[in-house]
Each structure stands twice: as structure tokens, then as C-alpha cells.
Design an enzyme around this catalytic site. Sequence first.
Site, short mmCIF file in Angstrom:
data_model
loop_
_atom_site.label_atom_id
_atom_site.label_comp_id
_atom_site.label_asym_id
_atom_site.label_seq_id
_atom_site.Cartn_x
_atom_site.Cartn_y
_atom_site.Cartn_z
N GLU A 246 5.12 0.60 -0.51
CA GLU A 246 6.08 -0.84 -0.34
C GLU A 246 7.51 -0.23 -0.11
O GLU A 246 8.14 0.11 -1.01
CB GLU A 246 6.16 -1.77 -1.90
CG GLU A 246 4.73 -2.07 -2.32
CD GLU A 246 4.28 -3.35 -1.44
OE1 GLU A 246 4.81 -3.77 -0.48
OE2 GLU A 246 3.09 -3.86 -1.83
N CYS A 280 14.69 -5.81 -0.52
CA CYS A 280 13.72 -5.13 0.33
C CYS A 280 13.33 -6.67 1.35
O CYS A 280 13.33 -6.29 2.44
CB CYS A 280 12.73 -4.69 -0.20
SG CYS A 280 11.53 -5.54 -1.26
P1 NAD Z 1 13.91 5.84 -3.11
O1 NAD Z 1 13.03 6.17 -2.08
O2 NAD Z 1 15.32 6.57 -3.05
O3 NAD Z 1 13.60 6.13 -4.74
C1 NAD Z 1 12.32 5.19 -4.99
C2 NAD Z 1 11.50 6.25 -6.36
O4 NAD Z 1 11.10 7.29 -5.78
C3 NAD Z 1 12.51 6.31 -7.20
O5 NAD Z 1 11.99 6.32 -8.69
C4 NAD Z 1 12.89 7.99 -7.22
O6 NAD Z 1 13.36 8.86 -8.21
C5 NAD Z 1 11.29 8.31 -6.56
N1 NAD Z 1 11.49 9.44 -5.80
C6 NAD Z 1 12.42 10.01 -5.11
N2 NAD Z 1 12.02 11.33 -4.50
C7 NAD Z 1 10.64 11.57 -4.70
C8 NAD Z 1 9.49 12.26 -4.53
N3 NAD Z 1 9.71 13.30 -3.77
N4 NAD Z 1 8.21 12.29 -4.97
C9 NAD Z 1 8.11 11.01 -5.58
N5 NAD Z 1 9.02 10.01 -6.22
C10 NAD Z 1 10.14 10.39 -5.86
O7 NAD Z 1 14.30 4.33 -3.13
P2 NAD Z 1 15.48 3.47 -3.92
O8 NAD Z 1 16.81 3.63 -3.27
O9 NAD Z 1 15.29 3.60 -5.17
O10 NAD Z 1 14.99 1.83 -3.52
C11 NAD Z 1 15.46 1.34 -2.30
C12 NAD Z 1 14.55 1.00 -1.25
O11 NAD Z 1 13.27 0.53 -1.62
C13 NAD Z 1 15.05 0.30 -0.04
O12 NAD Z 1 14.48 0.76 0.96
C14 NAD Z 1 14.13 -0.85 -0.40
O13 NAD Z 1 13.83 -1.74 0.65
C15 NAD Z 1 12.79 -0.48 -0.92
N6 NAD Z 1 12.09 -1.80 -1.74
C16 NAD Z 1 10.89 -2.16 -1.22
C17 NAD Z 1 10.34 -3.06 -1.97
C18 NAD Z 1 9.12 -3.86 -1.43
O14 NAD Z 1 8.32 -4.25 -2.07
N7 NAD Z 1 8.62 -3.46 -0.28
C19 NAD Z 1 10.83 -3.63 -3.05
C20 NAD Z 1 11.95 -3.08 -3.65
C21 NAD Z 1 12.67 -2.13 -2.85
#
Ligand code: NAD
Length: 505
Positions: A246, A280
Amino acid sequence: MTATLEPTAGTDAPTETFDSLNPATGDVVGTHPIASKADVDAAVARARDTADWWGNLSFDERAEYLLTWRSVLTRRIAQLAELSHRETGKPHGDAQLEIVLAIDHIAWAAKHAKKVLGPHKVKSGLLMANQAATVEYRSLGVVGVIGPWNYPVFTPMGSIAYALAAGNTVVFKPSEYTPGVGQWLADSLTEVVHGRAVLQVVTGLGETGNALCTSGVDKLAFTGSGRTGKKVMAECAENLTPVIIEAGGKDSLIVDEDANLTKAAEAALWGGMSNAGQTCIGTERVYVHERVFDSFMTEILSQAKGLRAGADSGAKIGPITMPSQIDVIRTHIDDAIDKGAHVALGGKDAVGDRFVQPTILTHVPEDSVGMTEETFGPTLAINPVASMDEAVELTNATSYGLAGAVFSKKRGMEIAKRIRSGMTSVNSVIAFAGVPTLPFGGVGESGFGRIHGPDGLKEFTYAKAITRQKYRPPMLLTSFARDPKTDARVASLITLLHGGKKTIK
Ligand code: NAD
């Protein structure tokens, strides 16, 4: 969020910890351990043991636990909203709203799992008329959930509640910006299930998330940026662990010439600015029919009067939760203005150290970075279009495909169907997220897989097909004893069934 090394009481080995900070003030909200690969593996092993118990409960028994949890969350909603407010900076009311929606989803998943996933008969067809066929959806075992910070309750709950209702146990890695909220959620369910490891939290940074991907979980549900989503998918590929991604979006809100402009402006403003635009499924682009463009702008600017970002209780917009996002927002605004966009509200000076004031730009060049990439700030790009065809074409000219909205009295449904995205609201914004029966997810760079609704329940299961022979088949097909006479009868039957005279002219 800052990382430090802290000794663990009673042992010589230091445990690394990190702080979650209040983005409005920089104050420390809580200190949490950075779970190592060994910690994550141990949590998954505990989850696997517990899956034997949880997965073998009846749907009704699991529903009882989940509905009790739902009641606990409801009774303690103010406590959880306060913690979310401190970790994300979002206004208390907004924090409460996402919890309200999450509670409704837990209830829906708990109450509907049996009907959606339980065994049911299916037709066996004429060729196999002697068979009684059934299908049921079995739990996978242990599901890993990696969540973002922007909706720290609602977003991961779309995976957690549905995975649990389907009979899986869950190991959840919340964002490093909202670890306290994640821990709170796990603690509250652990209390309800008398200490069993049904939902565990592993706190930490990206490396902890990475450890969850390689821990041997049976499915990994990731919500976050597309950039991290690609890394997650690559890691999970090593073990053939299935994933749900997502990711982000660049959703548009389309305003037709016959739309109620007051309502459309209200929706665009809230869709773009609420949660400081860190949504998002938030509105980032608005395409307005040129015949009503000026009236729409007058309306939205009038409604935006008094709307501001701040830390006081009168401010409806909170801080930017993740400090590094400030630079992204600044770049998008600057690039649009430098390429010729008009400033209707806010602008370059709107970007501060912690807060971004609402910014509305018009006539934004379609090739500016603010039109092609997710901004994730309280900004709106509003462009006039000559027709709804143009609005649809521009909406679909994106690598994302998450959601969107259409405002039109006559043609809402028709336009909605032409948008290449997972979800669309007609004459409202983001409404689909609160309809528990609707699947939630995107296409393209917004990811794949679905949470919520029957699709969301099935996502955390595998289909188990069983067919039972009721009586000897009139024609023995699956045997070396099959003779030429049977082959001839089969050929006649299949011709009768499917050899009809359909031709395409
Ligand atoms: P991010 O990708 O920076 O982090 C998301 C999660 O991934 C965090 O818990 C982080 O610690 C973890 N992570 C980081 N590196 C990783 C790795 N190498 N392996 C596994 N996990 C890892 O995203 P964010 O800044 O926390 O969230 C914002 C983004 O999320 C925006 O792009 C937003 O659009 C999206 N989002 C999407 C939805 C949806 O349902 N489509 C909902 C909410 C947010």
C-alpha cells in the site's frame, strides 16, 4: 526520532533505543528499543506458537475476542488519540477520527469473517456432476505488518484487524515516528487475550522492518512509500513471502460544470489540507471545468480564510510529522512557481521549520514535480480543464493510481468509472475509507493487494478447495480404464455444451 544506545537493566549487553519526538515541539514522547534480527525472529516464533491456538478457535470465538478489543479501544479512545496527537502532531479531533474508523473496521472484520471465509458449497458443473465441491479460506499463519506514521492507527489496522479475524497472528513493526501508538495497540489486545502473543510489536527503524521481511512470516503487509515498498518486495522475494504493498498516491478531485461548488470546495480543502496533507488518499490535484473555475476559486479561497497550521488548539492543521518532508514540500512549491504557477494562497513563504501554511496554486504546469510526485503537504494544485475528458486524461496521466473524487450532479458515476485508481468517491472525499465493505488499495506505483471488506479478509488467507465424490461417475474420465466409447461420448457432450454457433461479426 533520534537513536541512542541504552544499557538494558540486568544484562551487560546494551540495547539500542530510539526516541519518538513530538513534531510540534521536539519534546521526547517516548523511548523504545530497536528490535534486532534476533528479537524479530523470536517474536515471529512466539507468534507461530500462538497461531496454533488462535487459528484453531472458531470464527465466533475469535470474533468475541476482537469485539472485546474493539470495546476497549472505544472506551480508551481519548487516551489513544492523545498519544497519537503527541507522536504525529495531528489535532486531537483528527486523531480521534482515524481511531473511530479503525474501530468500525475491527467490528466489521470480526463479524463477517465467518460468512466470507467459512466453508461454502460451490457448483461442480455438468462434467463433474457426481462431485460435491466446497471452498473455504484458511489462515496463513503469521502475518507481518509494517506501517507508516501518517495514520498510525487506521492504516495498519486495515491489515491487522483483517489478518487477525482471518485466524492469523500478527507481528507489527510501526513507523519509528509512531512507535508508542503501535505498542499501545498491541498492549491493549494482549490484555484482552490474557497475555497471548496474538499481536506483538517490534519497534525500530528500517533495519527492524527489513528483519521482519526475512523472518519467514507467511505474508507481509507493507504500507509506506513506494521506494521502501520496492525494497520490502525484493527482500520478501528471497523466501517467496507474498506481499501487499500500500504505497503513495497523487489523487485528483474532479469538478464538473454542474457540481455543487460549495461542497466541492469544502471537500477539496479538507482532502488536501487535513492531517497537514499527509494522507496517502489525500487530494493533491484538482481539475475544475473552466466554465466554473473562477467561481470555484472564489469559493475555496473564502472557505480557506482562517485555516492555518500551528500547535495551538485553534489551529486545524498540525506540524509536518517527518522533518525531512519539509524540504520535499518546499521543492514542489518552488518548482511549480518557478515554472509559472499562480499563487492563490500561501506560496514560497508558507514553508517554515516545523509547520507549512496552507498553499493553493493554480495553472500549475503538468510537468512540474508537484504534479507528478507525491507532495504530502497542505498544498493543492488547481487547474482549469476544457472538458471532463481532459480531466480524466490528466488524472490518469500519473504513475500512481490510489484513489480520487468526482463532483458532478449528472455524470459522477460515469466519470468515476473512467479513473484508473483503486477507489473513487462521488460527491464526497475519502468516503470509501469508512465503508468497511469496500476494498482499499491501489494500482500502478500505488501498490497492489487489498485491505478492508471481503477482499481484505481473503487477502490474509489461502483458498482451500475440496471436492468429494458423491456417487460413481456416469463416465469414468480419470482412469486408464477409459475406453474409446467414453472418449466419443465426452466429445459429443463437450460439443453440446460449448460447441454452439457463436460467431463474432
Ligand atoms: P516509509 O516507506 O519511509 O516507511 C514505512 C515503514 O517502512 C516504516 O515503518 C519504516 O520503518 C519501514 N522501513 C523503512 N525501510 C525499510 C526496509 N528497508 N525494510 C522494511 N521496512 C522498512 O513511509 P512513511 O514515510 O512512514 O509513510 C508515508 C508513505 O506511506 C507515503 O508515501 C504515503 O502515501 C504512504 N501511505 C500509503 C497508504 C496506503 O494505504 N496506500 C496509507 C498511508 C500511507
